[in-house]
Design a protein around this motif. Structure first.
Motif: not given
Length: 307
Positions: A145-151, A250-257, A263-270
């Motif tokens: 989208q251009g706002d830097g929130r899609d990661v 796995e637990e660590f990554l779940s917490r980070e996601r 924080e308002g980020f949108r995860v578009k893919g892993v």
């Protein structure tokens, strides 16, 4: 002359004429060269020639088929193994090992042979290329989208290796000594295609967050290596601190996601080749699992990534 005499003279003259005619006829036939053959014999002879011709043609076809079959057997060992019960068993056992993070000790010897063929005969490379192509098509169909929130989250350990490699655009130039066994072949192709996908996403202006199982104390070395292979421009590199190494990855990554989402980020893919990166909450819009060889899953692979 008496009547009897005249009769004898006429008979003698007739015999002379007949004898002369016979000699002319005989000389006529003996002067012609060749073999006389009846129509039946000619038909039999022609049929024999046709039969011999068909037999030779059939033999040529049979030899061609045999040579092609031998060539396919020599160049397609994996395809043959894909039809065997052992291949199906090893593939399903590998999936079970990957889902449960089991070590290679559970695999019988036949699976080691099939694993080597899977990599060396090129099937692993083909599978990687297919998945990367699917991911490229997906991310080409949408735009940030251009706002830097899609990661996009990528597993940095798919780029990392203990061997020395160099990158030029999308190609690795690698020392011949590196490709001595199927394990190193597999690492090479996984790094190659993971980096290819990374550069494609970077060209599409997707913000990239890299994840690694290596401890925070190795950050400088990790950053230096990533830069050396052409992997730069990422938004952040997520690694566990020393006091977090005891936490299951796995637990660590779940917490980070979850933090990213808060924080308002949108995860578009892993994107990862390891199952522990692709489980848990907040996985975003799409998951891409890079193929992994039959062997190499579980505790041994995780331990290697944490060295």
């Amino acid at each position: 002359m008496s009547a009897y005499g005249h009769q004898m003279e006429r008979e003698y003259s007739a015999q002379s004429i007949l004898a002369g005619e016979g000699s002319e006829t005989g000389s006529h036939y003996t002067s012609e060269a060749g073999i006389y053959m009846s129509s039946f014999a000619a038909a039999v002879f022609v049929s024999g020639l046709v039969t011999v011709g068909i037999s030779l043609f059939s033999l040529l076809v049979a030899l061609t088929v045999m040579l092609n079959s031998c060539e396919r057997q020599n160049s397609g060992v994996v395809e043959m193994n894909r039809k065997t019960p052992s291949y199906d068993y090893c593939r399903n056992l590998a999936l079970h090992a990957e889902l449960n993070s089991l070590s290679e000790d559970i695999f019988p010897e036949i699976c080691h042979d099939i694993n080597a063929q899977y990599v060396k005969e090129g099937q692993y490379k083909k599978d990687l290329n297919i998945v990367v192509t699917i991911a490229e098509e997906f991310f080409s169909s949408i735009r940030p989208q251009g706002d830097g929130r899609d990661v996009v989250l990528m597993d940095a350990d798919d780029f990392l290796t203990s061997e020395t490699m160099y990158v030029n655009q999308f190609m690795y130039w690698i020392n011949k000594d590196v490709l001595h066994d199927s394990s190193r072949d597999a690492k090479y192709w996984r790094h190659f295609f993971a980096l290819k996908l990374y550069l494609k996403l970077q060209a599409g202006q997707w913000p990239l967050i890299l994840l690694s199982r290596k401890p925070q104390k190795l950050r400088n070395d990790t950053v230096e290596y990533l830069t050396s292979v052409g992997c730069h421009g990422w938004s952040s590199l997520v690694m566990r601190k020393d006091n977090e190494m005891h936490i299951d990855y796995e637990e660590f990554l779940s917490r980070e996601r979850r933090k990213l989402q808060e924080e308002g980020f949108r995860v578009k893919g892993v994107i990862s080749s390891q199952m522990d990166s692709l489980r848990g909450p907040c996985l975003g819009d799409r998951i891409f699992k890079l193929p992994y060889p039959i062997l190499g899953h579980g505790a041994k692979a995780h331990a290697e990534n944490q060295k």
